[in-house]
Design a protein around this motif. Structure first.
Motif, PDB file in Angstrom:
ATOM      1  N   ASP A  19       0.833  -1.208   0.000  1.00 57.79           N
ATOM      2  CA  ASP A  19       0.000   0.000   0.000  1.00 57.79           C
ATOM      3  C   ASP A  19       0.868   1.259   0.000  1.00 57.79           C
ATOM      4  O   ASP A  19       0.539   2.244  -0.672  1.00 57.79           O
ATOM      5  CB  ASP A  19      -0.955   0.015   1.209  1.00 57.79           C
ATOM      6  CG  ASP A  19      -2.093  -0.988   1.056  1.00 57.79           C
ATOM      7  OD1 ASP A  19      -2.072  -1.765   0.073  1.00 57.79           O
ATOM      8  OD2 ASP A  19      -2.997  -1.011   1.916  1.00 57.79           O
ATOM      9  N   ALA A  20       1.957   1.240   0.736  1.00 57.55           N
ATOM     10  CA  ALA A  20       2.863   2.406   0.737  1.00 57.55           C
ATOM     11  C   ALA A  20       3.454   2.598  -0.662  1.00 57.55           C
ATOM     12  O   ALA A  20       3.522   3.722  -1.167  1.00 57.55           O
ATOM     13  CB  ALA A  20       3.968   2.232   1.771  1.00 57.55           C
ATOM     14  N   SER A  21       3.866   1.503  -1.298  1.00 61.42           N
ATOM     15  CA  SER A  21       4.432   1.618  -2.650  1.00 61.42           C
ATOM     16  C   SER A  21       3.411   2.187  -3.623  1.00 61.42           C
ATOM     17  O   SER A  21       3.741   3.030  -4.459  1.00 61.42           O
ATOM     18  CB  SER A  21       4.929   0.256  -3.152  1.00 61.42           C
ATOM     19  OG  SER A  21       6.208  -0.018  -2.622  1.00 61.42           O
ATOM     20  N   ALA A  22       2.155   1.742  -3.505  1.00 63.62           N
ATOM     21  CA  ALA A  22       1.109   2.235  -4.413  1.00 63.62           C
ATOM     22  C   ALA A  22       0.891   3.736  -4.210  1.00 63.62           C
ATOM     23  O   ALA A  22       0.783   4.501  -5.179  1.00 63.62           O
ATOM     24  CB  ALA A  22      -0.185   1.462  -4.177  1.00 63.62           C
ATOM     25  N   THR A  23       0.838   4.170  -2.960  1.00 65.74           N
ATOM     26  CA  THR A  23       0.635   5.591  -2.659  1.00 65.74           C
ATOM     27  C   THR A  23       1.793   6.425  -3.187  1.00 65.74           C
ATOM     28  O   THR A  23       1.597   7.475  -3.810  1.00 65.74           O
ATOM     29  CB  THR A  23       0.498   5.798  -1.133  1.00 65.74           C
ATOM     30  OG1 THR A  23      -0.602   5.017  -0.678  1.00 65.74           O
ATOM     31  CG2 THR A  23       0.271   7.258  -0.786  1.00 65.74           C
ATOM     32  N   ILE A  24       3.006   5.953  -2.972  1.00 63.19           N
ATOM     33  CA  ILE A  24       4.199   6.700  -3.402  1.00 63.19           C
ATOM     34  C   ILE A  24       4.268   6.756  -4.930  1.00 63.19           C
ATOM     35  O   ILE A  24       4.571   7.796  -5.514  1.00 63.19           O
ATOM     36  CB  ILE A  24       5.476   6.072  -2.788  1.00 63.19           C
ATOM     37  CG1 ILE A  24       5.480   6.314  -1.270  1.00 63.19           C
ATOM     38  CG2 ILE A  24       6.741   6.627  -3.436  1.00 63.19           C
ATOM     39  CD1 ILE A  24       6.504   5.491  -0.503  1.00 63.19           C
ATOM     40  N   GLU A  25       3.925   5.641  -5.569  1.00 57.86           N
ATOM     41  CA  GLU A  25       3.955   5.623  -7.036  1.00 57.86           C
ATOM     42  C   GLU A  25       2.938   6.611  -7.609  1.00 57.86           C
ATOM     43  O   GLU A  25       3.239   7.356  -8.545  1.00 57.86           O
ATOM     44  CB  GLU A  25       3.671   4.210  -7.554  1.00 57.86           C
ATOM     45  CG  GLU A  25       3.775   4.123  -9.076  1.00 57.86           C
ATOM     46  CD  GLU A  25       3.599   2.700  -9.593  1.00 57.86           C
ATOM     47  OE1 GLU A  25       3.147   1.825  -8.826  1.00 57.86           O
ATOM     48  OE2 GLU A  25       3.917   2.475 -10.774  1.00 57.86           O
ATOM     49  N   THR A  26       1.755   6.636  -7.025  1.00 55.95           N
ATOM     50  CA  THR A  26       0.723   7.567  -7.504  1.00 55.95           C
ATOM     51  C   THR A  26       1.153   9.013  -7.307  1.00 55.95           C
ATOM     52  O   THR A  26       0.976   9.857  -8.177  1.00 55.95           O
ATOM     53  CB  THR A  26      -0.600   7.318  -6.743  1.00 55.95           C
ATOM     54  OG1 THR A  26      -0.979   5.959  -6.936  1.00 55.95           O
ATOM     55  CG2 THR A  26      -1.709   8.221  -7.267  1.00 55.95           C
ATOM     56  N   ALA A  27       1.737   9.281  -6.152  1.00 50.60           N
ATOM     57  CA  ALA A  27       2.076  10.669  -5.827  1.00 50.60           C
ATOM     58  C   ALA A  27       3.330  11.154  -6.537  1.00 50.60           C
ATOM     59  O   ALA A  27       3.418  12.322  -6.910  1.00 50.60           O
ATOM     60  CB  ALA A  27       2.251  10.801  -4.312  1.00 50.60           C
ATOM     61  N   TYR A  28       4.326  10.294  -6.696  1.00 49.39           N
ATOM     62  CA  TYR A  28       5.638  10.762  -7.171  1.00 49.39           C
ATOM     63  C   TYR A  28       6.089  10.108  -8.474  1.00 49.39           C
ATOM     64  O   TYR A  28       7.213  10.328  -8.921  1.00 49.39           O
ATOM     65  CB  TYR A  28       6.687  10.589  -6.070  1.00 49.39           C
ATOM     66  CG  TYR A  28       6.239  11.266  -4.796  1.00 49.39           C
ATOM     67  CD1 TYR A  28       6.203  12.656  -4.703  1.00 49.39           C
ATOM     68  CD2 TYR A  28       5.782  10.514  -3.720  1.00 49.39           C
ATOM     69  CE1 TYR A  28       5.734  13.280  -3.563  1.00 49.39           C
ATOM     70  CE2 TYR A  28       5.309  11.134  -2.572  1.00 49.39           C
ATOM     71  CZ  TYR A  28       5.292  12.517  -2.503  1.00 49.39           C
ATOM     72  OH  TYR A  28       4.806  13.134  -1.386  1.00 49.39           O
ATOM     73  N   GLY A  29       5.230   9.268  -9.061  1.00 49.58           N
ATOM     74  CA  GLY A  29       5.489   8.790 -10.403  1.00 49.58           C
ATOM     75  C   GLY A  29       6.537   7.703 -10.541  1.00 49.58           C
ATOM     76  O   GLY A  29       6.971   7.397 -11.646  1.00 49.58           O
ATOM     77  N   ARG A  30       6.938   7.114  -9.440  1.00 51.28           N
ATOM     78  CA  ARG A  30       7.926   6.037  -9.519  1.00 51.28           C
ATOM     79  C   ARG A  30       7.651   5.066  -8.383  1.00 51.28           C
ATOM     80  O   ARG A  30       7.507   5.488  -7.230  1.00 51.28           O
ATOM     81  CB  ARG A  30       9.337   6.611  -9.370  1.00 51.28           C
ATOM     82  CG  ARG A  30      10.432   5.564  -9.348  1.00 51.28           C
ATOM     83  CD  ARG A  30      11.790   6.154  -8.995  1.00 51.28           C
ATOM     84  NE  ARG A  30      12.711   5.081  -8.624  1.00 51.28           N
ATOM     85  CZ  ARG A  30      12.796   4.542  -7.421  1.00 51.28           C
ATOM     86  NH1 ARG A  30      12.027   4.971  -6.440  1.00 51.28           N
ATOM     87  NH2 ARG A  30      13.639   3.562  -7.181  1.00 51.28           N
ATOM     88  N   ARG A  31       7.593   3.784  -8.727  1.00 56.88           N
ATOM     89  CA  ARG A  31       7.340   2.780  -7.694  1.00 56.88           C
ATOM     90  C   ARG A  31       8.629   2.513  -6.911  1.00 56.88           C
ATOM     91  O   ARG A  31       9.682   2.287  -7.500  1.00 56.88           O
ATOM     92  CB  ARG A  31       6.840   1.486  -8.338  1.00 56.88           C
ATOM     93  CG  ARG A  31       6.295   0.503  -7.320  1.00 56.88           C
ATOM     94  CD  ARG A  31       5.540  -0.632  -7.983  1.00 56.88           C
ATOM     95  NE  ARG A  31       5.056  -1.571  -6.969  1.00 56.88           N
ATOM     96  CZ  ARG A  31       3.891  -1.446  -6.342  1.00 56.88           C
ATOM     97  NH1 ARG A  31       3.089  -0.453  -6.629  1.00 56.88           N
ATOM     98  NH2 ARG A  31       3.518  -2.338  -5.429  1.00 56.88           N
ATOM     99  N   PRO A  32       8.559   2.553  -5.579  1.00 53.10           N
ATOM    100  CA  PRO A  32       9.777   2.315  -4.797  1.00 53.10           C
ATOM    101  C   PRO A  32      10.403   0.954  -5.089  1.00 53.10           C
ATOM    102  O   PRO A  32       9.695  -0.027  -5.307  1.00 53.10           O
ATOM    103  CB  PRO A  32       9.277   2.366  -3.345  1.00 53.10           C
ATOM    104  CG  PRO A  32       8.059   3.226  -3.392  1.00 53.10           C
ATOM    105  CD  PRO A  32       7.421   2.914  -4.723  1.00 53.10           C
ATOM    106  N   THR A  33      11.720   0.925  -5.113  1.00 56.47           N
ATOM    107  CA  THR A  33      12.454  -0.331  -5.273  1.00 56.47           C
ATOM    108  C   THR A  33      13.208  -0.694  -3.999  1.00 56.47           C
ATOM    109  O   THR A  33      13.763  -1.771  -3.891  1.00 56.47           O
ATOM    110  CB  THR A  33      13.472  -0.226  -6.419  1.00 56.47           C
ATOM    111  OG1 THR A  33      14.323   0.906  -6.182  1.00 56.47           O
ATOM    112  CG2 THR A  33      12.768  -0.061  -7.766  1.00 56.47           C
ATOM    113  N   MET A  34      13.259   0.263  -3.065  1.00 59.04           N
ATOM    114  CA  MET A  34      13.962   0.004  -1.805  1.00 59.04           C
ATOM    115  C   MET A  34      12.999   0.140  -0.635  1.00 59.04           C
ATOM    116  O   MET A  34      12.099   0.980  -0.654  1.00 59.04           O
ATOM    117  CB  MET A  34      15.111   0.993  -1.613  1.00 59.04           C
ATOM    118  CG  MET A  34      16.195   0.845  -2.659  1.00 59.04           C
ATOM    119  SD  MET A  34      17.468   2.083  -2.375  1.00 59.04           S
ATOM    120  CE  MET A  34      17.710   2.631  -4.043  1.00 59.04           C
TER     121      MET A  34
END
Ligand code: ZN
Length: 281
Positions: free
Chosen positions: A157-172
């Protein structure tokens, strides 16, 4: 920073047809309708590049033998570089953004998504200043105490939120308190995480650390000062700009420089560096 300076966000913003004041307002994730304007724009703005290390100047971290995300707490190198990582996102000091931009310091941010609700523009500005936004869970739990599905929800869920907000899915991923287990690695992998980034030293900026006092600095190995390849943990806390000036002073006094850890990790571990060629049989 030596070498090539990153493209300024203003120049990129002009090229992308937007002005700095027009940073998109970050909203709650909507249903999947393909890449939003924000996502496309973020891709355009993602051109900021930090200096890449010379091949051979460090040991490229290896994937874990079990295929799950690798766990790293430092980079093996003789170069006097340190990696500044900043966690949580509970304080929003505008002077800190100004400082990161003016000094062109590579930092890496690990966001706890509930802490940054409503502060999207602040972290968008930091992202434009060159900080990737990585995953530090939704609600900052002790992961090792959670059931598998609860761990997965915290990370995905954190990765999805960050990807939506900042345009890149976290890898770390950085587990809160550095607490994780094998389930955490498995669930992180299922959420697209490639490495779990811990730390080798902590700057207790804006708080007191055990035995080191307020604004103290402590190494995991008990030594003093920086060592080449240290990953340094800090937090978004009150007074961050001044604390950041303090640590930049220490880094320079000791002959070190901040570098971008994502440029030392191979793509297989979620970074930008090429993976080493497989050994010849
Ligand atoms: Zn944290």
């Amino acid at each position: 920073m030596r070498g090539k300076m990153p493209v300024t966000a203003t120049a990129v913003a002009v090229a992308a047809g937007v002005v700095a004041a027009g940073w998109p307002v970050v909203v709650a994730p909507a249903a999947d309708k393909g890449p939003s304007t924000r996502t496309v724009l973020a891709g355009t703005l993602g051109d900021r590049r930090w200096e890449t290390p010379k091949p051979g100047s460090y040991t490229v971290p290896k994937p874990a033998p079990d295929g799950l995300p690798a766990v790293l707490s430092r980079i093996e190198t003789q170069d006097k570089v340190v990696f500044l990582t900043i966690d949580d996102g509970y304080e929003y000091d505008p002077e800190f953004v100004r400082l990161v931009r003016a000094e062109k310091v590579p930092i890496l941010t690990f966001l706890t998504t509930t802490y940054v609700k409503g502060q999207g523009q602040y972290f968008w500005a930091l992202r434009n200043a060159g900080s990737q936004m990585e995953n530090h869970t939704v609600g900052h739990p002790n992961m090792a105490q959670l059931a598998p599905e609860a761990q997965k929800k915290q990370i995905c869920d954190a990765s999805a939120t960050i990807e939506t907000a900042y345009g890149r899915r976290p890898t770390m991923f950085r587990p809160p308190f550095g607490s994780y287990n094998e389930t955490t690695r498995k669930m992180a992998g299922e959420c697209g995480i490639k490495s779990i980034l811990l730390w080798s030293a902590e700057f207790y900026n804006g708080t007191s650390g055990p035995g080191v006092g307020f604004n103290g600095f402590a190494r995991g190995d008990g030594g003093k000062g920086f060592k080449p390849g240290d990953i340094v943990l800090m937090h978004y806390r009150k007074g961050l700009a001044e604390q950041f000036r303090t640590i930049l002073g220490w880094i320079r006094e000791q002959g070190y420089r901040p570098a971008a850890v994502e440029n030392y990790l191979p793509r297989s571990l979620g970074g930008n560096a090429p993976d080493p060629a497989p050994a010849k049989p």
